[in-house]
Design a protein around this motif. Structure first.
Motif, PDB file in Angstrom:
ATOM      1  N   GLU A  43      -2.940   0.372  -7.653  1.00  0.00           N
ATOM      2  CA  GLU A  43      -4.327   0.685  -7.327  1.00  0.00           C
ATOM      3  C   GLU A  43      -4.464   1.014  -5.842  1.00  0.00           C
ATOM      4  O   GLU A  43      -3.708   0.523  -5.012  1.00  0.00           O
ATOM      5  CB  GLU A  43      -5.249  -0.472  -7.683  1.00  0.00           C
ATOM      6  CG  GLU A  43      -5.381  -0.687  -9.169  1.00  0.00           C
ATOM      7  CD  GLU A  43      -6.361  -1.787  -9.517  1.00  0.00           C
ATOM      8  OE1 GLU A  43      -7.050  -1.625 -10.533  1.00  0.00           O
ATOM      9  OE2 GLU A  43      -6.429  -2.802  -8.786  1.00  0.00           O
ATOM     10  N   LYS A  44      -5.426   1.854  -5.538  1.00  0.00           N
ATOM     11  CA  LYS A  44      -5.695   2.263  -4.154  1.00  0.00           C
ATOM     12  C   LYS A  44      -6.756   1.348  -3.546  1.00  0.00           C
ATOM     13  O   LYS A  44      -7.655   0.873  -4.239  1.00  0.00           O
ATOM     14  CB  LYS A  44      -6.221   3.698  -4.107  1.00  0.00           C
ATOM     15  CG  LYS A  44      -5.275   4.722  -4.654  1.00  0.00           C
ATOM     16  CD  LYS A  44      -4.351   5.162  -3.575  1.00  0.00           C
ATOM     17  CE  LYS A  44      -3.532   6.353  -4.061  1.00  0.00           C
ATOM     18  NZ  LYS A  44      -2.429   6.626  -3.199  1.00  0.00           N
ATOM     19  N   TYR A  45      -6.636   1.125  -2.233  1.00  0.00           N
ATOM     20  CA  TYR A  45      -7.643   0.388  -1.481  1.00  0.00           C
ATOM     21  C   TYR A  45      -7.597   0.867  -0.040  1.00  0.00           C
ATOM     22  O   TYR A  45      -6.610   1.428   0.401  1.00  0.00           O
ATOM     23  CB  TYR A  45      -7.401  -1.128  -1.556  1.00  0.00           C
ATOM     24  CG  TYR A  45      -6.157  -1.581  -0.825  1.00  0.00           C
ATOM     25  CD1 TYR A  45      -6.233  -2.079   0.467  1.00  0.00           C
ATOM     26  CD2 TYR A  45      -4.897  -1.494  -1.421  1.00  0.00           C
ATOM     27  CE1 TYR A  45      -5.095  -2.485   1.152  1.00  0.00           C
ATOM     28  CE2 TYR A  45      -3.752  -1.892  -0.757  1.00  0.00           C
ATOM     29  CZ  TYR A  45      -3.862  -2.389   0.541  1.00  0.00           C
ATOM     30  OH  TYR A  45      -2.724  -2.779   1.213  1.00  0.00           O
ATOM     31  N   MET A  46      -8.689   0.665   0.690  1.00  0.00           N
ATOM     32  CA  MET A  46      -8.719   1.052   2.093  1.00  0.00           C
ATOM     33  C   MET A  46      -8.400  -0.168   2.947  1.00  0.00           C
ATOM     34  O   MET A  46      -9.076  -1.185   2.856  1.00  0.00           O
ATOM     35  CB  MET A  46     -10.069   1.630   2.500  1.00  0.00           C
ATOM     36  CG  MET A  46     -10.057   2.168   3.932  1.00  0.00           C
ATOM     37  SD  MET A  46     -11.627   2.852   4.469  1.00  0.00           S
ATOM     38  CE  MET A  46     -11.676   4.360   3.494  1.00  0.00           C
ATOM     39  N   SER A  47      -7.377  -0.050   3.764  1.00  0.00           N
ATOM     40  CA  SER A  47      -6.970  -1.149   4.637  1.00  0.00           C
ATOM     41  C   SER A  47      -7.911  -1.221   5.847  1.00  0.00           C
ATOM     42  O   SER A  47      -8.677  -0.293   6.098  1.00  0.00           O
ATOM     43  CB  SER A  47      -5.521  -0.961   5.077  1.00  0.00           C
ATOM     44  OG  SER A  47      -5.383   0.224   5.810  1.00  0.00           O
ATOM     45  N   PRO A  48      -7.860  -2.324   6.601  1.00  0.00           N
ATOM     46  CA  PRO A  48      -8.763  -2.473   7.745  1.00  0.00           C
ATOM     47  C   PRO A  48      -8.673  -1.359   8.789  1.00  0.00           C
ATOM     48  O   PRO A  48      -9.642  -1.101   9.494  1.00  0.00           O
ATOM     49  CB  PRO A  48      -8.335  -3.806   8.366  1.00  0.00           C
ATOM     50  CG  PRO A  48      -7.678  -4.553   7.271  1.00  0.00           C
ATOM     51  CD  PRO A  48      -7.041  -3.504   6.400  1.00  0.00           C
ATOM     52  N   GLY A  56       1.307  -2.318  -3.727  1.00  0.00           N
ATOM     53  CA  GLY A  56       2.610  -2.542  -4.334  1.00  0.00           C
ATOM     54  C   GLY A  56       2.644  -3.949  -4.923  1.00  0.00           C
ATOM     55  O   GLY A  56       1.609  -4.511  -5.258  1.00  0.00           O
ATOM     56  N   VAL A  57       3.815  -4.539  -4.998  1.00  0.00           N
ATOM     57  CA  VAL A  57       3.908  -5.908  -5.509  1.00  0.00           C
ATOM     58  C   VAL A  57       3.566  -6.927  -4.420  1.00  0.00           C
ATOM     59  O   VAL A  57       3.251  -8.078  -4.725  1.00  0.00           O
ATOM     60  CB  VAL A  57       5.313  -6.207  -6.095  1.00  0.00           C
ATOM     61  CG1 VAL A  57       5.564  -5.360  -7.329  1.00  0.00           C
ATOM     62  CG2 VAL A  57       6.390  -5.979  -5.061  1.00  0.00           C
ATOM     63  N   GLU A  58       3.622  -6.501  -3.160  1.00  0.00           N
ATOM     64  CA  GLU A  58       3.298  -7.389  -2.050  1.00  0.00           C
ATOM     65  C   GLU A  58       1.773  -7.522  -1.911  1.00  0.00           C
ATOM     66  O   GLU A  58       1.028  -6.704  -2.427  1.00  0.00           O
ATOM     67  CB  GLU A  58       3.893  -6.866  -0.739  1.00  0.00           C
ATOM     68  CG  GLU A  58       3.286  -5.583  -0.221  1.00  0.00           C
ATOM     69  CD  GLU A  58       3.731  -4.316  -0.948  1.00  0.00           C
ATOM     70  OE1 GLU A  58       3.037  -3.301  -0.787  1.00  0.00           O
ATOM     71  OE2 GLU A  58       4.740  -4.337  -1.674  1.00  0.00           O
ATOM     72  N   PRO A  59       1.324  -8.558  -1.211  1.00  0.00           N
ATOM     73  CA  PRO A  59      -0.127  -8.706  -1.006  1.00  0.00           C
ATOM     74  C   PRO A  59      -0.690  -7.515  -0.239  1.00  0.00           C
ATOM     75  O   PRO A  59       0.002  -6.913   0.579  1.00  0.00           O
ATOM     76  CB  PRO A  59      -0.241  -9.984  -0.166  1.00  0.00           C
ATOM     77  CG  PRO A  59       1.051 -10.696  -0.335  1.00  0.00           C
ATOM     78  CD  PRO A  59       2.084  -9.635  -0.625  1.00  0.00           C
ATOM     79  N   PRO A  60      -1.947  -7.168  -0.492  1.00  0.00           N
ATOM     80  CA  PRO A  60      -2.547  -6.045   0.227  1.00  0.00           C
ATOM     81  C   PRO A  60      -2.796  -6.391   1.689  1.00  0.00           C
ATOM     82  O   PRO A  60      -2.910  -7.567   2.055  1.00  0.00           O
ATOM     83  CB  PRO A  60      -3.874  -5.838  -0.510  1.00  0.00           C
ATOM     84  CG  PRO A  60      -4.207  -7.175  -1.076  1.00  0.00           C
ATOM     85  CD  PRO A  60      -2.887  -7.795  -1.413  1.00  0.00           C
TER      86      PRO A  60
END
Length: 67
Positions: A43-48, A56-60
């Motif tokens: 899934e896509k998200y906007m980072s700070p 990915g499998v790592e935390p966002p």
């Protein structure tokens, strides 16, 4: 359409912030933190930093102010 959705979202946030005895900004930050934490791999998200990322499998990557 986006502007209309943002106006409605802000109104909901204002009501919920008032009920939680918080500012709209505090409520919006917390809501965003929770939404990003619920993303799943792919899934896509906007980072700070304003960059769209694919989870990915790592935390966002989240804002350091997130609870």
């Amino acid at each position: 359409m986006v502007e209309d959705l943002n106006i409605k979202r802000k109104a909901v946030y204002a009501d919920k912030a008032r009920a939680a005895n918080a500012t709209v900004e505090e409520y919006a930050l917390t809501a965003g933190c929770l939404a990003i934490s619920r993303t799943t791999a792919g899934e896509k998200y906007m980072s700070p930093d304003g960059v769209w990322r694919t989870r990915g499998v790592e935390p966002p990557v989240r804002d350091p102010r997130c609870p």
